[in-house]
Every structure is written in structure tokens, then in C-alpha cells.
Motif scaffolding. Sequence first.
Motif, mmCIF file in Angstrom:
data_model
loop_
_atom_site.group_PDB
_atom_site.id
_atom_site.type_symbol
_atom_site.label_atom_id
_atom_site.label_comp_id
_atom_site.label_asym_id
_atom_site.label_seq_id
_atom_site.Cartn_x
_atom_site.Cartn_y
_atom_site.Cartn_z
ATOM 1 N N ASP A 29 55.368 31.592 54.574
ATOM 2 C CA ASP A 29 54.758 32.383 53.500
ATOM 3 C C ASP A 29 55.617 33.583 53.105
ATOM 4 O OD1 ASP A 29 54.362 33.895 55.720
ATOM 5 O OD2 ASP A 29 52.181 33.632 55.781
ATOM 6 N N ARG A 30 56.741 33.766 53.819
ATOM 7 C CA ARG A 30 57.573 34.938 53.553
ATOM 8 C C ARG A 30 59.030 34.542 53.771
ATOM 9 N NH1 ARG A 30 59.070 39.350 56.661
ATOM 10 N NH2 ARG A 30 58.407 38.252 58.528
ATOM 11 N N ILE A 31 59.898 34.969 52.862
ATOM 12 C CA ILE A 31 61.322 34.649 52.989
ATOM 13 C C ILE A 31 62.046 35.859 53.569
ATOM 14 C CG2 ILE A 31 63.425 34.186 51.645
ATOM 15 C CD1 ILE A 31 61.821 32.446 49.790
ATOM 16 N N HIS A 37 64.221 28.793 50.589
ATOM 17 C CA HIS A 37 63.628 28.495 49.282
ATOM 18 C C HIS A 37 62.796 27.213 49.370
ATOM 19 C CE1 HIS A 37 63.375 28.551 44.921
ATOM 20 N NE2 HIS A 37 63.764 27.292 44.893
ATOM 21 N N HIS A 46 59.633 27.644 51.514
ATOM 22 C CA HIS A 46 58.638 28.434 50.790
ATOM 23 C C HIS A 46 57.953 27.568 49.732
ATOM 24 C CE1 HIS A 46 57.211 31.944 48.320
ATOM 25 N NE2 HIS A 46 56.831 32.290 49.539
ATOM 26 N N GLU A 47 58.762 26.788 48.999
ATOM 27 C CA GLU A 47 58.186 25.914 47.956
ATOM 28 C C GLU A 47 57.256 24.868 48.572
ATOM 29 O OE1 GLU A 47 60.774 24.810 44.646
ATOM 30 O OE2 GLU A 47 59.845 26.761 44.185
#
Length: 466
Positions: free
Chosen positions: A276-278, A267, A270-271
Amino acid sequence: MPSTIPVCQQCISPACRATYSVDEIRVACDRCGNLLDVAYDWPRLRVPGALADFEQKWARRNDPHCFSGVWRFHDLLPFAPLRQCVTIGEGQTLLHPSEGVARYAGVTPGRLYLQYEGLNPSGSFKDNGMSAAFSHARLAGAHRAACASTGNTSASLAVYCSVTRLMKAVIFIGSGKISYGKLSQALDYGALTVQINGDFDDAMARVQEVSKQLGIYLVNSVNPFRLEGQKTIMFRVLEALGWEAPDWIAVPGGNLGNSSAFGKAFHELHELGLIDRIPRLAVINAAGANTLYELVERRGLRWNDGQPNLDVADRYYDEMDAAKRRASTIASAIEINRPVNLTKCIRALQWCNGVVREVTDQQILDAKAQVGAGGLGCEPASAASVAGVKELVAEGVIGPDERVVCILTGHQLKDPTATVAYHTTDQEKFNEVLGSRGVRRAAFANRAVAVPNNLDEIIKSIKLYS
Ligand code: F0G
């Protein structure tokens, strides 16, 4: 968040969001009782522009903080000044592609990896979190630390105490609930070991009371700093994959610290725009200790953006207590029915579009034998990740070409009793250790060959069997 320091402890409930200073010792929100996060004001911190910037640390391995697989990522867990951060060389672990295990799980060879956390100093992933907890304890001036444990947390706490001499260890274990490999570590490293007449859930409840009353620093994964260290397991997975996120992370679920930490790691990355992808998260329970599976997959427990339907869990615990049901699995590390990080884990499941599965002791031991034969060995709990992936591939949830990482949480030598019983030719031993747990066969047993002490006979046997 206090305005002068860009780090604080913060209640995970969006309705509360109470904050506490980073140097306080606490494991829950005073105002509402929820768990706490370590929260960062990222714009005021120095974060690398790209994950590849961490590669500069590789050239400086003679600096213990660059050598550490936790602290070379300090910029992503900057709750204490680096010079205060405690390291005993944790996190020198390996992402190992295993064709044998891939084939077993039904994944295309080359697409399945084992993240081998057994290489840590105490032989399990716990050292990632312990180095962070010790760094916080040093910041907060603690001198005694306690934990309840199914074995690995206690081994880790004990080794950090013995190497650093920063704190004295008090460990609580359920009597008869810990493998000898792990118990021997705690004893050898000199920890005060308290055996409770009960199981892990009892020990966990007691250690929280005792540490509160005596002011002892608690290092179980309710301690939010532990989870900061455990985020780095995911950073190393990304590092080993050239900073590309895999499709799936599979992890055994016990007290749910890892799954919670992994969700927070992805998380935050990504923030911060660093991935760009979890990846999707698969948390795997043992069927004999399946609270998370039951609550999430059968009873619909969800984080719901911070408004979880926790009444579902309360009802389930009441039922469990009324029926006097206790956790029971050969995977003693995850023999836990009341996971302390439940709410953080369901938050992670939302962040990572996660799923939960349960696997039997039979599935765990068969998967463990495959890991041993086709990868690096692991203890039973760790193999739940592989058994869970096999299930998810069979269900079509994981595609055979997806890139999957199974976290092998603990070393093979942690629990020789389970391993030897699986491979034994002694039916009585098999029944005693495994039969009582519903294990009926050892499909992948590698049996020792009994031969008389006679050269000709020995040579004959080797020729026959090799
Ligand atoms: N695998 C191993 C080898 C463990 O020791 C544990 C937890 C887990 C998985 C579960 O991880 O709690 O993050 O979901 N062992 C704890 C202990 C409870 O006391 O050593 P989790």
C-alpha cells in the motif's frame, strides 16, 4: 499486447507503446529507439492475493525453483514457463540490521539494514538478473551471449555459462578498468575476454554494435529481462521485513539497471494491490561518475509522465565529449558516464519520489570500512549507498527514525586492492592507489602490526594492542 499470450515486450514511451513478442531478442524499440519493458497483462495471469502467499515456497526448498531467491517469485516475473527458468542457486541473500553502520550514518540503531547481495554465486547482485536473462535466452534459442562490464556482469555471465553450458560467453572490458577479483572470475570460468583500449562507456558502445552484427545475445541491463530478475531483490527485502515496505531504499547508481528494476517492482506491486506504500529511492553516484546526479539534481531532468526533457541529457553529453571528460572513481563498478538505463531510472525516480546524491571516493571508502567493521563487507561501489544515506540524514532528507535499506551490491573480496590500500601502513601504496583519487586519510583504517618473528615480541604486541 498480443491477445493469446499475456506477456510482451513493450516500448517504455507512452507516446509509442509498440509491442514485441516475448521470444524476440531486442534491446530497443524498432519504432522510436526507446528502451523496452517486459509487460504483463496481469488480470490474465495468476498473481497471489497477498505477498505472504510466497511463504509456502519456503517449505519446498529441495525444488531448485523454490530454493532460488529469484524464481520463488516467478508469479511476479512470469515471462517464461517455470520449467524453462534457469537457476544456479542465486538470491540466497540476507537483510542484515547493522547497528554500527546505522550509528555511522546517523540513523537510529535498528532502523538501518544492509541487503547483502554479495552472497550470490558470483558474489554480486548481477546473478538475479542473469538467471532471468538466461531463461529468456533459452526461450529465444540463443547460444552465444555478450556483455560489456566493469567486472560483475562479466563474472556473472561467465559463471552462468560455465554451470549451465547453455551459452558461450564473450565479455568486453575496458583495459585496466576492472578489479582483479572480477577479472579472475571471468578468466577462471572460461569466458572469451576482450580488452578494449578504452573505458566502460567505450566497451558498452562496442558490444552493442558487435552483438547486433554477429547476432549475439546481449546480457547488459538494456536487456529488459535482466531487470525482471533484479526486481526480486526488492521482493526479498519485503520478505525479510515481514512484507512491510521500508521508508527508503538506497542503491549505488552505475548503468542504472537496479534503480530502474526496483522502481518497476514497486510500481507493479502497488498496481497489483500487494503493497500500500512505495518506499522512496535514493540513487547514489560516485562524484567521479555523476551523470545522474548532475542531470536530475542540477539540470532538472524528469520523466514527466513519459515526456522526459531528454534534450538536457543530450546537451550534457555533448559538453562531456567536448571536454573529453571520462568517468573516474575508485568504485570501478560504477565508473560509468553514459548510463544506458537513464530514462528508465528517471521513471523510477518519479514512481518512488526518489532523490539522487553524489559521494566522493573518500566518503565511499570510509563508509566501506564501517560496513566491513560493523556489518558484512562490501566492495567500494556498494558502500556508496551507505555514504549517500549519511549525506541524506545530515541534510534532513532522511529522518533518523525512518527505516532504511542499503543495497550492498557486491562482495568484499571483489576488490581487495582498494581495501588493502585503505588499511595499509605503506604510505606509498596508499598514495598510489588512493591518493591519486583525492583520498587523503583512512579514518577507520585497521592497520596490521609489524612484529619480529620472536615469540616474546609477538606476545608483547598482542597484549599491547588487544
Ligand atoms: N554495484 C556493483 C557492485 C556493480 O557491479 C554495479 C554495476 C553497480 C553497483 C551499478 O549497478 O548498473 O544497476 O546501476 N556493474 C556493472 C557491471 C556495470 O558491468 O558489472 P547499476
